[in-house]
Enzyme design. Structure first.
Site, PDB file in Angstrom:
ATOM      1  N   TYR A  50      -3.982  39.312 -12.092  1.00 14.93           N
ATOM      2  CA  TYR A  50      -4.059  40.707 -11.673  1.00 14.93           C
ATOM      3  C   TYR A  50      -3.660  41.605 -12.832  1.00 14.93           C
ATOM      4  CZ  TYR A  50      -4.562  44.592  -8.579  1.00 14.93           C
ATOM      5  OH  TYR A  50      -4.994  45.758  -8.026  1.00 14.93           O
ATOM      6  N   ARG A 103     -13.475  53.397  -8.165  1.00 11.00           N
ATOM      7  CA  ARG A 103     -12.311  53.847  -8.925  1.00 11.00           C
ATOM      8  C   ARG A 103     -11.421  52.637  -9.207  1.00 11.00           C
ATOM      9  NH1 ARG A 103      -7.281  54.568  -9.047  1.00 11.00           N
ATOM     10  NH2 ARG A 103      -7.120  53.475  -7.061  1.00 11.00           N
ATOM     11  N   LYS A 121      -6.798  40.685  -5.874  1.00 11.28           N
ATOM     12  CA  LYS A 121      -5.868  41.059  -4.801  1.00 11.28           C
ATOM     13  C   LYS A 121      -5.787  39.984  -3.718  1.00 11.28           C
ATOM     14  CE  LYS A 121      -4.015  45.129  -5.626  1.00 11.28           C
ATOM     15  NZ  LYS A 121      -3.619  46.330  -4.935  1.00 11.28           N
ATOM     16  N   GLU A 193      -9.617  48.829  -1.116  1.00 10.22           N
ATOM     17  CA  GLU A 193      -9.098  48.764  -2.477  1.00 10.22           C
ATOM     18  C   GLU A 193     -10.010  49.512  -3.449  1.00 10.22           C
ATOM     19  OE1 GLU A 193      -6.146  47.793  -5.019  1.00 10.22           O
ATOM     20  OE2 GLU A 193      -6.195  47.107  -2.938  1.00 10.22           O
ATOM     21  N   ASP A 194      -9.414  50.447  -4.196  1.00  4.19           N
ATOM     22  CA  ASP A 194     -10.087  51.124  -5.310  1.00  4.19           C
ATOM     23  C   ASP A 194     -11.384  51.831  -4.916  1.00  4.19           C
ATOM     24  OD1 ASP A 194      -7.984  50.395  -6.834  1.00  4.19           O
ATOM     25  OD2 ASP A 194      -9.078  49.075  -8.186  1.00  4.19           O
ATOM     26  N   ASP A 216      -4.546  50.044   0.171  1.00  3.09           N
ATOM     27  CA  ASP A 216      -3.411  49.682  -0.682  1.00  3.09           C
ATOM     28  C   ASP A 216      -3.117  50.740  -1.739  1.00  3.09           C
ATOM     29  OD1 ASP A 216      -1.356  47.831  -1.543  1.00  3.09           O
ATOM     30  OD2 ASP A 216      -2.594  47.500  -3.305  1.00  3.09           O
ATOM     31  N   ASP A 217      -4.147  51.407  -2.250  1.00  7.62           N
ATOM     32  CA  ASP A 217      -3.936  52.436  -3.277  1.00  7.62           C
ATOM     33  C   ASP A 217      -3.148  53.614  -2.713  1.00  7.62           C
ATOM     34  OD1 ASP A 217      -5.663  51.125  -5.303  1.00  7.62           O
ATOM     35  OD2 ASP A 217      -7.200  51.545  -3.822  1.00  7.62           O
ATOM     36  N   ASN A 358      -2.086  52.158 -14.201  1.00  9.18           N
ATOM     37  CA  ASN A 358      -2.610  50.892 -14.716  1.00  9.18           C
ATOM     38  C   ASN A 358      -3.999  51.112 -15.310  1.00  9.18           C
ATOM     39  OD1 ASN A 358      -0.659  48.835 -14.070  1.00  9.18           O
ATOM     40  ND2 ASN A 358      -1.112  49.205 -11.909  1.00  9.18           N
TER      41      ASN A 358
END
Length: 512
Positions: A50, A103, A121, A193-194, A216-217, A358
């Site tokens: 990750y 993203r 993930k 996610e993203d 999660d973001d 990140n």
């Protein structure tokens, strides 16, 4: 066993991306050996499965010619998503991590290459919280990409088209996916996610009350950041309600963190959430988010305050607001300049500084920069790992990584075990407060706001127990079979027993 892990990693190549590819090959060639490495050497392997390596892997996913482990659902699969799911070889899926690749970390639109994020993930569910990999499915919704250079690359395997202009087309595709999952596997957890900011908020708001899902973001990042902040306040002895928190960034991570902090203040101190939000100040690319600005997106409006002056730069905002906490979620490298860091040190005896962006090269500052600028007084947490600093007395200072893996696998596994109907915001407050209490006084003194990641399964078990208890008490789930219903103090042990593990490595010389 230590020699086993070293032998495997030493054979993986010199560069992080070499190790990433090596681990993927190991998973294909020797699944048991791969999961032994993942589960018994999680702290050593984490940077390669990750962050920070996964960002580079996603950027080059097409060029690496990686065999995807997950399921691609393309926009031209509309009206057939359920049949695509039913045709998938795994017949008992309980956890899905899904992205549309718009993203990826701070790297932007990577389209179908975003599969690397879902794959990374989903592995952490197994490594950190013992979810059986046989029930885990990474998914990428391939709706095209606006990254022209990527979609025109000869090796790109995704849909070679821009993202849909009509929102309705996109929304109907996501709705079909959600309905298809619930028809196929009714008690499956879905982790978003993203996704891009606009879609991330809309999707979460649309489905959070009707499906077992979370983003999660927005929510995982909020929980780990709140946990870091609460742990830092154990050091300073201050109240959360007395903090002034300045965010560099105003996207889904910033507003998610600010919302959970405000909710925590509301719960702890009995003040309204609207009043609690006054403690949180956001900066976007056009300056401080203040009332009167006409260019603000919907998710920024709750943090557009009237009692602060407009500020065009971060240093202006620091001087105007005098923050006790500075949080970076901007993906703007070195945004925490020496001047900004020095100002935080002047304002606070123990400045709390969290550069969370990140991957590593996009962090707002390094641990060394924050440590030097504050004379070693900083309370620090970052999104990517940084090296330890040894001071002139020979004392090692270990910068904690505010890694979502402390939170989301435990939350998700608890939801699976309790067959949760949905995952309300309170769950992330419960998880954050439990994690924040875990670091020992000695660990806090050394600058470690969390227990070491090497203990992640025991940490996850405690978080799982707290979350499961909340879900059951809120009538959103049922106590897992075999868990002592009236003895909650035994639930952490029960959570550990519920974790899947491969057999321990038998021989240190084993290698691919």
């Amino acid at each position: 066993m230590a020699d086993f892990g070293k032998a495997i990693l030493d054979g993986a190549g010199a560069f992080p991306l070499d190790k990433y590819q090596f681990l993927r090959r190991l998973r294909e060639a020797s699944t048991e050996q791969y999961y032994q490495l993942l589960c018994y050497y999680t702290q050593q392997v984490l940077p390669y499965i990750y962050t920070p390596t996964v960002g580079e892997a996603c950027q080059q996913y097409h060029a690496l010619r990686i065999k995807a482990r997950g399921l691609y659902l393309r926009l031209d699969h509309r009206s057939s998503i359920l049949s695509q799911l039913k045709a998938w070889p795994q017949k008992d899926v309980r956890v899905i991590v899904v992205t549309d690749g718009e993203r990826i970390l701070g790297l932007g639109d990577l389209g179908a290459n975003g599969m690397g994020i879902s794959e990374g993930k989903i592995e952490l569910y197994t490594a950190a919280a013992g979810v059986n990999p046989a029930v885990c499915l990474p998914v990428c919704l391939d709706v095209g990409t606006n990254n022209v250079k990527l979609r025109e690359h000869p090796d790109y395997t995704g849909l070679r088209a821009p993202r849909p202009i009509r929102q309705q087309v996109y929304d109907e595709f996501v709705q079909e996916f959600m309905e298809a999952v619930q028809a196929w596997q009714p008690h499956t957890l879905i982790q978003f996610e993203d996704f891009g900011n606009t879609n991330a908020f809309r999707i979460l708001e649309r489905y959070e009350d009707t499906a077992c899902c979370f983003n999660d973001d927005i929510q995982g990042t909020a929980a780990i950041t709140l946990a870091a902040l609460l742990a830092a306040l154990r050091v300073t002895g201050q109240r959360l309600a007395d903090q002034r928190i300045l965010f560099m960034g105003a996207g889904e991570a910033a507003t998610g963190i600010a919302s959970l902090i405000s909710f925590c203040i509301h719960r702890r101190d009995g003040i309204s959430e609207q009043e609690a939000r006054q403690r949180c100040h956001l900066m976007d690319s056009k300056g401080l988010v203040v009332a009167g600005r006409t260019d603000l997106q919907h998710h920024k409006l709750p943090f557009a305050h009237a009692n602060v002056p407009p500020c065009a730069t971060l240093i202006e905002a620091v001087r105007a607001i005098k923050p006790t906490v500075l949080i970076g979620v901007s993906a703007v490298a070195n945004a925490f300049t020496p001047e900004v860091l020095a100002a935080m040190a002047e304002l606070n005896e123990r400045p709390i500084i969290f550069p969370l962006s990140n991957p590593t090269h996009l962090a707002e500052c390094t641990f060394e920069q924050a440590y030097r600028a504050t004379g070693g007084r900083v309370l620090f947490a970052s999104g990517s790992p940084f090296d330890t600093i040894v001071d002139e007395r020979g004392v090692a200072h270990h910068p904690p990584q505010a890694n979502n893996a402390y939170i989301f696998p435990a939350v998700g596994h608890a939801a699976v075990l309790t067959r949760a109907q949905r995952i309300p915001e309170e769950v992330f407050l419960v998880a954050a407060e439990r994690l924040a209490a875990m670091a020992t006084p000695a660990e806090l003194e050394a600058g470690a706001l969390f227990p070491p990641f090497s203990r992640i399964r025991a940490i996850s078990a405690d978080v799982m127990a707290a979350v499961a208890a909340h879900l059951v008490d809120a009538a959103l789930g049922t106590a897992p079979e075999g868990w002592p219903a009236e003895q909650r103090e035994g639930w952490a042990a029960a959570a550990l027993r519920a974790m899947w593990s491969p057999p321990p490595p038998a021989a240190p010389s084993s290698r691919l």
